[in-house]
Design a protein around this motif. Sequence first.
Motif, PDB file in Angstrom:
ATOM      1  N   SER A  93       0.817  -1.214   0.000  1.00 49.18           N
ATOM      2  CA  SER A  93       0.000   0.000   0.000  1.00 49.18           C
ATOM      3  C   SER A  93       0.851   1.265   0.000  1.00 49.18           C
ATOM      4  O   SER A  93       0.392   2.329  -0.383  1.00 49.18           O
ATOM      5  CB  SER A  93      -0.917  -0.001   1.224  1.00 49.18           C
ATOM      6  OG  SER A  93      -0.113  -0.030   2.386  1.00 49.18           O
ATOM      7  N   ARG A  94       2.095   1.146   0.416  1.00 45.21           N
ATOM      8  CA  ARG A  94       2.900   2.364   0.507  1.00 45.21           C
ATOM      9  C   ARG A  94       3.581   2.712  -0.815  1.00 45.21           C
ATOM     10  O   ARG A  94       4.225   3.740  -0.913  1.00 45.21           O
ATOM     11  CB  ARG A  94       3.993   2.181   1.559  1.00 45.21           C
ATOM     12  CG  ARG A  94       3.450   2.054   2.968  1.00 45.21           C
ATOM     13  CD  ARG A  94       4.602   2.081   3.937  1.00 45.21           C
ATOM     14  NE  ARG A  94       4.185   1.614   5.239  1.00 45.21           N
ATOM     15  CZ  ARG A  94       5.016   1.127   6.145  1.00 45.21           C
ATOM     16  NH1 ARG A  94       6.304   1.038   5.862  1.00 45.21           N
ATOM     17  NH2 ARG A  94       4.580   0.740   7.314  1.00 45.21           N
ATOM     18  N   PRO A  97       2.599   6.329  -2.617  1.00 49.53           N
ATOM     19  CA  PRO A  97       3.048   7.508  -1.861  1.00 49.53           C
ATOM     20  C   PRO A  97       4.570   7.630  -1.809  1.00 49.53           C
ATOM     21  O   PRO A  97       5.106   8.722  -1.955  1.00 49.53           O
ATOM     22  CB  PRO A  97       2.484   7.265  -0.453  1.00 49.53           C
ATOM     23  CG  PRO A  97       1.431   6.266  -0.606  1.00 49.53           C
ATOM     24  CD  PRO A  97       1.688   5.488  -1.843  1.00 49.53           C
ATOM     25  N   VAL A  98       5.251   6.498  -1.665  1.00 52.97           N
ATOM     26  CA  VAL A  98       6.709   6.563  -1.577  1.00 52.97           C
ATOM     27  C   VAL A  98       7.305   7.002  -2.906  1.00 52.97           C
ATOM     28  O   VAL A  98       8.247   7.801  -2.938  1.00 52.97           O
ATOM     29  CB  VAL A  98       7.294   5.211  -1.121  1.00 52.97           C
ATOM     30  CG1 VAL A  98       8.799   5.196  -1.290  1.00 52.97           C
ATOM     31  CG2 VAL A  98       6.931   4.949   0.325  1.00 52.97           C
ATOM     32  N   GLY A 100       5.901   8.972  -5.006  1.00 52.80           N
ATOM     33  CA  GLY A 100       5.682  10.422  -5.033  1.00 52.80           C
ATOM     34  C   GLY A 100       6.729  11.160  -4.222  1.00 52.80           C
ATOM     35  O   GLY A 100       7.308  12.161  -4.659  1.00 52.80           O
ATOM     36  N   LEU A 101       6.996  10.621  -3.041  1.00 56.58           N
ATOM     37  CA  LEU A 101       7.993  11.229  -2.157  1.00 56.58           C
ATOM     38  C   LEU A 101       9.372  11.229  -2.801  1.00 56.58           C
ATOM     39  O   LEU A 101      10.129  12.203  -2.718  1.00 56.58           O
ATOM     40  CB  LEU A 101       8.027  10.444  -0.842  1.00 56.58           C
ATOM     41  CG  LEU A 101       8.615  11.163   0.361  1.00 56.58           C
ATOM     42  CD1 LEU A 101       7.660  12.245   0.817  1.00 56.58           C
ATOM     43  CD2 LEU A 101       8.895  10.180   1.477  1.00 56.58           C
TER      44      LEU A 101
END
Lengths: 338, 335
Positions: A93-94, A97-98, A100-101
């Motif tokens: 699930s991460r 977002p990761v 993007g980071l």
Amino acid sequence: MSRLRSAAAALAGGGTGTVFALLIAIFAVVAAVNPGFFEAPSLMAFLKQAAPLVILAAGQYFVIVSGNFDLSVGALVGAQVVIAARLIDGEESRTLPVIGLMLLFGAAVGLANGLITTALKVQSFITTLGMLLVLYGAIRLWTGGAPTGSLSESFREAGRMGIENVPLLGQIPWALLIMLALGAGAVQLMRTRFGRVLIATGDNELATARSGGRVDTVRTTAFVLSGLSATVAGILIGGFAGVSAQVGEGMEFTVITAVVLGGVVLGGGQGSVVAAMGGALTLEALFTLFNQLALPASLRPSVQGAIIIAAVAYAARQRRLTSRKPQREARPLTATPS
Amino acid sequence: MSVRRLDTTALIYLALLGVVAVGGIAVAADGGNLFSPANLGDMFTRTSLTGFLAIGMTLVILCRSLDLSVGYTAALSSLVAATTMDGQVANIPLGIAAVLLVSGLVGAANGAIVAYLGVNPFITTLGVGLIIKGYLDTQYRGPAGDVPRDFQRFGYDGIAHIPVSTLVMLAVAAAGIWFLRSTRTGHHMYAVGGNIDVARMSGIRTDRTLMTAHILCGMCAGLAGLLLASRFGTGSAEVYTNLYELDAIAAVVLGGTLLLGGRGGVAGTVAGVAILAVLDTVFNVLQVDPFAKDVLRGAIIIAAVAIYARRQIDRSARRPRFTAADAAPTPGRPA
């Protein structure tokens, strides 16, 4: 006849044509040694492996053509892979977002490089050398020396997988598609106003500034693009090869070699982004050839070194022969107005 | 031009003093003594290796060139030294001569490619470095050769807490300062680095100047290789992984030599080397995480160059370009 001659001149002229002529020549030798190389699966595997370097070369091209260097890309690729492993830590699930980071982080590193170089007037060689040390140390400080965590399966998809069961080709790797998309984007970008100002900046900074070009802005943007390309390359390499502390080591020199092999002049103002990417492909093809010839791996650096010197000496000679205008001084390390 | 501002060399020595003072206080606050014989020895020993490389690097950078191959040259030199000496005391002079010859030839190759083939120095020396790396990797899979104990004293002995190697390095530095200030070729180096076209049209043989700088840089790397061989007692190809060339460039730039050539000098470089060595020792004594050291070092190098750049802008903004009092060409002045 004259068309033939001009075509020959384009191929031998040390510019964009030359690198692709060289690429074809290397492929011809590879084909002679191992005809099986040109069957779809192994060709696709080659392109998948080459994609990260090609993308890095496009990013480095923006920086070099504007008259700078980016020595921090290798450390940035390594940092991104380690960051991804630590933050994702195996949780599917991460993944997004990761990613993007990571893009934000890559852009931030590029922005820092660009601002230090343009606003503080530090030569890019020093800026990015310092950034290399900072990234190298900071990442190991953060993880305590060795990379921790692991990548998720979906993260590794981009570097490892592709569209399966395509007729004739088998698998089309995602990496190849990403490479083609970014390459097309880079070519388009160089046709815009930004691209023209970027080349003009590398050619003659003062004249560009006097004609209203935003010299510092385009140079900073070039560094941001390089940081982003290192991020994408990091995602692909992490997916392809997994996590280790050595990822990206020495890559800055390989990618600069590739760009220069493409006929892009260090010091800026000359060369095309397609040729830079072609240089990366050529270098990868050369490494493949070494493999096919079963050369001892330890001898590779020697051949690589000899080839880049020969390529640049050849290009320098061609420039000297073709241009009758006064020789512009070799400017290895620009970006500081005197 | 009235010199109200400190020149760069004075500034860098003040910075060195500041670093020593702050480092001394920090170590004292931690309950140690930065100036204990052991720590001083450590500090001086650290200066000698980078010192040799950085002195040679100063010459090429002054000519607006660069040498990324010195780490590989040093590794090659350590092997040449150890295999030539081969444990025999009688072979020591031969070993030193062989090292200076080989390292000088590597420098000559660099110089010839830069000067006569017109290849960018970054690419030239990167390429030559890679060629040496390939040779070392293929030929030597481990330590080779044997350095006689007498020669190991070069790396380990000291006179009044100052290691012999540091004294030799300082002697080379003094020779470098003399060379740049008092010889014709030395002055030509500033001219070539300042503007190679103007230098050529003024009748300077720019090719030969570049060759000289590169040969001397190679030989300095050879000296560093000799030191490595005497420290390890054997030749080692692996030392190139330490990226000494980047350390040397950092020290040169920290010492106030312009990366674009034409301005700077060996005196500043020695201070730059010393600052890096003091920092390393202080970090070691305070047991700072080695990775934090890299972060700090990177930040310090960028900050130092940013400060120099600021000073340059101020100065060029204020200096009237053609005044009767300012007849001496400032860029050619050894700093």
